[in-house]
Design an enzyme around this catalytic site. Structure first.
Site, PDB file in Angstrom:
ATOM      1  N   GLN A 233       0.840  -1.197   0.000  1.00  0.00           N
ATOM      2  CA  GLN A 233       0.000   0.000   0.000  1.00  0.00           C
ATOM      3  C   GLN A 233       0.880   1.253   0.000  1.00  0.00           C
ATOM      4  O   GLN A 233       1.989   1.245   0.556  1.00  0.00           O
ATOM      5  CB  GLN A 233      -0.953  -0.008   1.191  1.00  0.00           C
ATOM      6  CG  GLN A 233      -0.301   0.116   2.558  1.00  0.00           C
ATOM      7  CD  GLN A 233      -1.316  -0.077   3.674  1.00  0.00           C
ATOM      8  OE1 GLN A 233      -2.070  -1.053   3.686  1.00  0.00           O
ATOM      9  NE2 GLN A 233      -1.337   0.848   4.622  1.00  0.00           N
ATOM     10  N   GLU A 302      11.950  24.919  22.189  1.00  0.00           N
ATOM     11  CA  GLU A 302      12.325  24.998  23.597  1.00  0.00           C
ATOM     12  C   GLU A 302      13.804  25.370  23.734  1.00  0.00           C
ATOM     13  O   GLU A 302      14.637  24.494  23.798  1.00  0.00           O
ATOM     14  CB  GLU A 302      12.032  23.676  24.286  1.00  0.00           C
ATOM     15  CG  GLU A 302      10.574  23.241  24.166  1.00  0.00           C
ATOM     16  CD  GLU A 302      10.268  21.934  24.876  1.00  0.00           C
ATOM     17  OE1 GLU A 302      11.010  21.529  25.796  1.00  0.00           O
ATOM     18  OE2 GLU A 302       9.270  21.301  24.505  1.00  0.00           O
ATOM     19  N   TYR A 303      14.150  26.712  23.788  1.00  0.00           N
ATOM     20  CA  TYR A 303      13.271  27.865  23.870  1.00  0.00           C
ATOM     21  C   TYR A 303      13.881  28.992  23.055  1.00  0.00           C
ATOM     22  O   TYR A 303      15.119  29.137  23.033  1.00  0.00           O
ATOM     23  CB  TYR A 303      13.098  28.321  25.314  1.00  0.00           C
ATOM     24  CG  TYR A 303      12.512  27.231  26.179  1.00  0.00           C
ATOM     25  CD1 TYR A 303      11.140  27.031  26.222  1.00  0.00           C
ATOM     26  CD2 TYR A 303      13.346  26.401  26.909  1.00  0.00           C
ATOM     27  CE1 TYR A 303      10.606  26.026  27.016  1.00  0.00           C
ATOM     28  CE2 TYR A 303      12.815  25.398  27.686  1.00  0.00           C
ATOM     29  CZ  TYR A 303      11.458  25.202  27.746  1.00  0.00           C
ATOM     30  OH  TYR A 303      10.926  24.203  28.503  1.00  0.00           O
ATOM     31  N   MET A 367       3.048  25.574  28.372  1.00  0.00           N
ATOM     32  CA  MET A 367       3.468  24.324  29.011  1.00  0.00           C
ATOM     33  C   MET A 367       3.508  24.485  30.530  1.00  0.00           C
ATOM     34  O   MET A 367       4.572  24.579  31.147  1.00  0.00           O
ATOM     35  CB  MET A 367       4.805  23.875  28.440  1.00  0.00           C
ATOM     36  CG  MET A 367       4.720  23.486  26.974  1.00  0.00           C
ATOM     37  SD  MET A 367       6.256  22.842  26.265  1.00  0.00           S
ATOM     38  CE  MET A 367       7.142  24.373  25.959  1.00  0.00           C
ATOM     39  N   THR A 368       2.326  24.492  31.115  1.00  0.00           N
ATOM     40  CA  THR A 368       2.167  24.754  32.540  1.00  0.00           C
ATOM     41  C   THR A 368       2.317  23.468  33.351  1.00  0.00           C
ATOM     42  O   THR A 368       1.400  23.037  34.072  1.00  0.00           O
ATOM     43  CB  THR A 368       0.805  25.417  32.803  1.00  0.00           C
ATOM     44  OG1 THR A 368      -0.216  24.720  32.080  1.00  0.00           O
ATOM     45  CG2 THR A 368       0.820  26.859  32.342  1.00  0.00           C
TER      46      THR A 368
END
Length: 525
Positions: A233, A302-303, A367-368
């Site tokens: 496939q 990040e970051y 991102m707590t």
């Protein structure tokens, strides 16, 4: 979020609490000796935030509590860590299933938001005036869960986002497949899935794991629709499974996320030529083999202009230039970003102009979580996802509310902010103290990595017995763990609604139970 370690250091302190009043309840035979302390913890133009702390200084246990007061001006709009009800100007806050018993020497607290400028009056605890008298156990029936009343703008309602990350490496040792999103009944509750992660190399977007992404074949038993893959496939792997899932749930959107803790080092080079980076990403996401699978791109840097696994010095405008180029190239397709929650003075939020960049993204996922963890091997122990600061927190600037408040204060529209939930716990070993603040000898043992464990494991191996600052914790032997439960998630959901946030997101799907306990709590179902 990260491929190796989800270490999104975050937070900022809320305004210092000012004690406005202390109400003392006199002792009586067979009754607990209780004080109820009210604090107005924050205020703004149209409202304020308050907190009551109930302390039991007697020798008898207080079993169940119900606190009422009248608010003559304004109204209570939401509450957390208590079940809220009202009748006219009188408001009642009842304990939840997990904080109803206050032992001798113990305490419980709850918070609420209110409009206007009023102050509570006529306080009563278990029907006894807070100005004096004894407090017996409550005789009222307390709900076994803390499902708060829905409010306008809460996640799970029409137009609100509920975004979950699917980690492509989960198909290996974890045996978590796209099919599990359907069998857990989570697919119908999610609005978006973030597929993590694509790589960033040579200033370009790149495939992260070709075998997991589009080569691995699935048997009928492991396939979303019960139809097995064939060797010839044109598309297999997670991409084909996601295609099948979207066919079953036409309203579900899928976003390809790039970067993460391990692969964020490539963004600095990408920022030197944002247009070339954006073009490479568009061509990869819209590759004819899987163009129908994805509805946009997510950037997990990040970051920017700060340090994560590596340090970036590309400047405060680099992130904005990058997402501006992505918006130009992707047009009306989704462009989102996971961003830091480090709102400390001079911290990671201050390092980047997220407010200016907000016009180019559909939303930010803040991102707590991972505020604290066993990378500080000797502790002190602390919950990794506190909603607010609390007495004794190791760093009072590390909490969810402070991050949201700072981003809003900088001009990021609240509707473009999503509150983050970790579907895992952080833990230490060598701990003897149940209350946060204990010393440790190192990280607790985890299934895949020291110091971290899935919620679906912890709910059975180390059940949380206490809560603080809107999250839960427990001590099992010498292992101390903190994590969010369905109850604490409902409290955070209420908070997200009260702040008019755009919704919630979580890291990541495989951490939930097989019947989707945490996702159900996030969706309000």
């Amino acid at each position: 979020m990260s491929r190796i370690r989800w270490h999104a250091i975050a937070g900022v302190a809320a305004a210092a609490a000012v004690v406005l009043g202390l109400v003392v309840v006199a002792p009586a035979s067979g009754a607990a000796t209780v004080t109820a302390t009210f604090e107005k913890t924050q205020s703004w133009d149209t409202g304020w935030e308050g907190r009551y702390t109930i302390r039991n200084s007697g020798s008898a246990e207080l079993s169940g509590w119900r606190l009422t007061f009248t608010l003559g001006s304004g109204s209570v709009t939401s509450a957390w860590d208590a079940q809220l009800s009202s009748s006219g100007t009188e408001y009642t806050f009842a304990n939840l299933s997990w904080n109803g018993t206050i032992p001798a020497g113990g305490s419980a607290s709850f918070g609420f938001n209110a409009s206007g400028t009023g102050t509570p009056t006529g306080c009563a605890l278990n029907g006894v005036s807070c100005d004096g008298g004894s407090v017996p156990p409550t005789t009222t029936t307390t709900p076994t869960t803390s499902n708060p009343p829905d409010e306008p703008g809460e996640p799970g309602e029409p137009g609100q986002k509920l975004v979950g990350y699917f980690a492509n490496w989960g198909v290996y040792d974890r045996h978590y497949y796209v099919k599990n999103i359907a069998t857990s009944r989570s697919a119908a509750k999610l609005t978006h899935i973030n597929y993590a992660f694509g790589n960033v190399q040579g200033g370009r977007c790149a495939v992260g794991d070709s075998y997991a992404d589009y080569e691995k074949t699935y048997s009928a038993a492991d396939s979303v629709d019960g139809v097995g893959d064939t060797w010839d496939q044109p598309l297999a792997g997670n991409f084909n499974q996601l295609r099948k899932l979207k066919k079953m749930y036409p309203g579900l959107k899928v976003i390809w996320s790039f970067g993460g803790w391990t692969w964020s080092g490539g963004f600095g080079e990408a920022a030197r030529n944002p247009e070339a980076f954006a073009d490479s990403c568009y061509k990869l996401v819209e590759d004819p083999r899987w163009a129908d699978v994805f509805d946009g791109i997510d950037i997990d840097w990040e970051y920017p202009n700060a340090c994560g696994l590596t340090c970036d010095t590309s400047g405060p405008k680099a992130f904005g230039n990058l997402v501006k180029a992505l918006r130009s190239r992707f047009g009306s397709n989704l462009v989102t970003a996971a961003i830091t929650a480090d709102a400390s003075s001079g911290g990671k939020i201050d390092a980047t102009d997220y407010a200016a960049a907000a016009q180019y993204v559909d939303w930010y996922m803040v991102m707590t979580y991972d505020f604290f963890g066993a990378w500080d091997t000797t502790g002190p122990t602390a919950p990794h996802s506190p909603l607010r600061a609390y007495d004794g927190i190791p760093n009072p600037s590390f909490n969810t509310d402070s991050a949201i408040t700072k981003l809003k204060g900088k001009g990021v529209p609240p509707g473009k902010l999503l509150l983050g939930i970790g579907f895992y716990g952080r833990g230490w070993t060598g701990v003897t103290q149940l209350a946060p603040g204990g010393r440790a000898t190192g990280p607790a043992r985890g299934t895949y990595e020291q110091g971290i464990e899935d919620y679906k494991v912890l709910k059975n191996t180390c059940r949380a017995t206490n809560t603080i600052a809107g999250t839960a914790y427990g001590l099992c032997g010498s292992d101390w763990w903190s994590y969010d439960t369905p109850d604490t998630i409902r409290g955070k959901r209420t908070y997200a609604g009260s702040q008019s946030l755009g919704g919630m997101f979580f890291w990541e799907l495989s951490g939930d139970t097989s019947d989707g306990e945490l996702i159900s709590a996030m969706s309000g179902s």
